[in-house]
Enzyme design. Structure first.
Site, PDB file in Angstrom:
ATOM      1  N   ASP A  75     -26.362  60.234 -27.840  1.00 59.81           N
ATOM      2  CA  ASP A  75     -26.866  61.077 -27.192  1.00 59.81           C
ATOM      3  C   ASP A  75     -25.827  61.657 -25.828  1.00 59.81           C
ATOM      4  O   ASP A  75     -24.931  60.724 -25.658  1.00 59.81           O
ATOM      5  CB  ASP A  75     -28.044  60.585 -26.154  1.00 59.81           C
ATOM      6  CG  ASP A  75     -27.961  59.285 -24.953  1.00 59.81           C
ATOM      7  OD1 ASP A  75     -26.919  58.549 -25.880  1.00 59.81           O
ATOM      8  OD2 ASP A  75     -28.424  59.077 -23.736  1.00 59.81           O
ATOM      9  N   ASP A 103     -17.246  61.158 -24.431  1.00 59.73           N
ATOM     10  CA  ASP A 103     -18.009  59.944 -24.462  1.00 59.73           C
ATOM     11  C   ASP A 103     -19.881  60.174 -24.876  1.00 59.73           C
ATOM     12  O   ASP A 103     -20.542  61.179 -25.056  1.00 59.73           O
ATOM     13  CB  ASP A 103     -19.723  59.854 -22.975  1.00 59.73           C
ATOM     14  CG  ASP A 103     -19.871  58.864 -23.044  1.00 59.73           C
ATOM     15  OD1 ASP A 103     -20.153  57.779 -23.502  1.00 59.73           O
ATOM     16  OD2 ASP A 103     -20.623  58.488 -21.642  1.00 59.73           O
ATOM     17  N   GLU A 135     -29.095  56.714 -24.709  1.00 57.24           N
ATOM     18  CA  GLU A 135     -27.585  55.287 -23.921  1.00 57.24           C
ATOM     19  C   GLU A 135     -27.372  55.801 -22.061  1.00 57.24           C
ATOM     20  O   GLU A 135     -27.856  54.901 -21.423  1.00 57.24           O
ATOM     21  CB  GLU A 135     -26.731  55.138 -24.973  1.00 57.24           C
ATOM     22  CG  GLU A 135     -25.940  54.267 -24.193  1.00 57.24           C
ATOM     23  CD  GLU A 135     -24.592  54.585 -22.544  1.00 57.24           C
ATOM     24  OE1 GLU A 135     -23.986  53.625 -22.651  1.00 57.24           O
ATOM     25  OE2 GLU A 135     -24.493  55.706 -22.812  1.00 57.24           O
ATOM     26  N   GLU A 160     -16.574  53.533 -26.347  1.00 56.51           N
ATOM     27  CA  GLU A 160     -16.450  54.041 -24.910  1.00 56.51           C
ATOM     28  C   GLU A 160     -15.399  54.291 -24.746  1.00 56.51           C
ATOM     29  O   GLU A 160     -14.945  53.687 -25.422  1.00 56.51           O
ATOM     30  CB  GLU A 160     -18.414  53.235 -23.664  1.00 56.51           C
ATOM     31  CG  GLU A 160     -19.405  53.240 -23.609  1.00 56.51           C
ATOM     32  CD  GLU A 160     -19.552  54.052 -23.055  1.00 56.51           C
ATOM     33  OE1 GLU A 160     -19.576  54.272 -22.313  1.00 56.51           O
ATOM     34  OE2 GLU A 160     -20.871  53.992 -23.882  1.00 56.51           O
ATOM     35  N   HIS A 346     -18.778  62.382 -18.406  1.00 53.73           N
ATOM     36  CA  HIS A 346     -19.717  63.264 -17.149  1.00 53.73           C
ATOM     37  C   HIS A 346     -19.665  64.345 -16.714  1.00 53.73           C
ATOM     38  O   HIS A 346     -20.281  64.393 -15.902  1.00 53.73           O
ATOM     39  CB  HIS A 346     -20.450  61.666 -16.973  1.00 53.73           C
ATOM     40  CG  HIS A 346     -21.404  60.800 -17.561  1.00 53.73           C
ATOM     41  ND1 HIS A 346     -22.010  59.747 -16.246  1.00 53.73           N
ATOM     42  CD2 HIS A 346     -20.478  60.050 -18.759  1.00 53.73           C
ATOM     43  CE1 HIS A 346     -22.721  59.143 -17.849  1.00 53.73           C
ATOM     44  NE2 HIS A 346     -21.653  59.414 -18.770  1.00 53.73           N
TER      45      HIS A 346
END
Ligand SMILES: [Zn+2]
Length: 374
Positions: A75, A103, A135, A160, A346
């Protein structure tokens, strides 16, 4: 386009924001794994909105225990609908832009590429690829796998973005919702009530003292080297001229792995008891609703030594939660590593550098050969 970029482009094209079902990306990953004769096991569940989520495990042998697992979450966080590159991987100046490129779809593309360039039938020890759901909204998929003990794992490499620095320890993550009660009254006559905001303020002062106290328990591998706490949200009262009947705030803390989540809670509960002694009407509820453990793999672990040798980078630690903690619950020593920089994750304009992406595939390939071929 090289094979790894093509794979990443296909992964980025599939919108797998956590609020949606991840079935489409899991179907894609399952097809890729089956194409190289891996055995796949799907572990579907329904999230709290009834949406289907799937964890996928792919194995080179029909076993319940593996030597090494490569773990990537399927995700992503949401993206701005105006960001046209979000699901259309775009290369500029040696960087690949798109949601999840860093990510953690970059790591997944590297893991697939690594395994596809190995004849898995020749491996002497079993290997797993693990693709998790949810996650980004609290490690929920990985927690399920850990609770259900779906696999035993000796070493795990969790993807990550770490700019290919091996991370051997991470802080935990805990949350509590604190609800302080008061008694409403006209603010012209404060003696007739009790302000929940004043009570909460006293409690928050105590938490600031606790934060200072936590600095005494040091774990020097971390920055900062102690458990930190934050009150990120507070809400109380109903009007300017009414004594607040209720005030609630969200307490968040990140325990060093040598300290339990309950350590801070115990200090907080004693502070509440003392407040009650000074103010007999003091009433407060603490709903501790999250306590994700941290993880720590010793620096002398063969996994850490191997990753340091393959990357040329010294291992380090991070102050945020990862699925490595759940992997340790499956019996594993864990390391977190991946291409791209966490500071780019993000964000609109998230990217992964092409050279790191390609190096990651080589590093993963070498680590599988080292751990499973001999
Ligand atoms: Zn991630």
């Amino acid at each position: 386009m090289t094979q790894i970029k093509q794979t990443l482009a296909e992964l980025v094209k599939i919108d797998s924001v956590s609020s949606r079902s991840n079935a489409e990306i899991i179907d894609y990953l399952e097809r890729r794994c089956r194409a190289i004769n891996l055995i796949t096991r799907r572990f579907p569940y329904k999230d709290e909105l009834g949406i289907e989520k799937i964890n996928l495990i792919a194995l080179n042998a029909d076993v319940s225990e593996v030597e090494i697992a490569l773990v990537g979450h399927s995700d992503t966080v949401p993206y701005d609908p105006n960001w046209t590159e979000a699901t259309n991987l775009t290369e500029r100046d040696g960087k690949l832009y798109g949601r999840g490129s860093c990510d953690t779809k970059g790591f997944i593309a590297a893991a697939l590429t690594a395994v596809e360039t190995i004849d898995v039938s020749k491996l002497k020890k079993p290997l797993a690829l693990i693709f998790t759901a949810d996650e980004e909204i609290g490690l929920r998929g990985a927690k399920r796998l850990a609770d259900e003990k779906r696999l035993k794992v000796r070493y795990s490499i969790v993807g990550e973005p770490t700019s290919l620095k091996p991370i051997r320890a991470g802080k935990g993550y805990s949350l509590a919702e604190v609800i302080v009660k008061g008694r409403e009254a006209h603010s012209a006559y404060p003696a007739l009530g009790a302000s929940a905001v004043f009570r909460a303020a006293r409690l928050i002062n105590r938490l600031e003292e606790i934060a200072a106290q936590l600095q005494e328990d040091q774990h020097n591998d971390f920055d900062p080297p102690y458990t930190t706490l934050n009150i990120g949200l507070i809400h109380g009262g109903s009007a300017k001229n009414v004594l607040a009947g209720e005030c609630r705030f969200t307490l968040e803390w990140r325990p060093i792995p040598t300290q339990s989540s309950g350590y801070l809670l115990n200090l907080f509960r004693s502070a509440i008891q003392e407040e009650k002694q000074n103010d007999p009407g003091f009433e407060c509820e603490v709903d501790a609703n999250r306590a994700d453990s941290g993880f720590e793999t010793p620096p002398e672990s063969p996994l850490i030594k191997l990753m340091e040798r393959l990357t040329g980078n010294e291992s380090g630690t991070v102050a945020f939660g990862t699925e490595a903690a759940q992997m340790t619950l499956l019996g594993s020593e864990a390391v977190v590593i991946g291409p791209g920089d966490i500071r780019e994750a993000h964000r609109t304009g998230e990217f992964v550098p092409v050279d790191e992406l390609e190096r990651c595939a080589d590093i993963l390939r070498e680590s599988i050969l080292e751990l499973c071929y001999h």
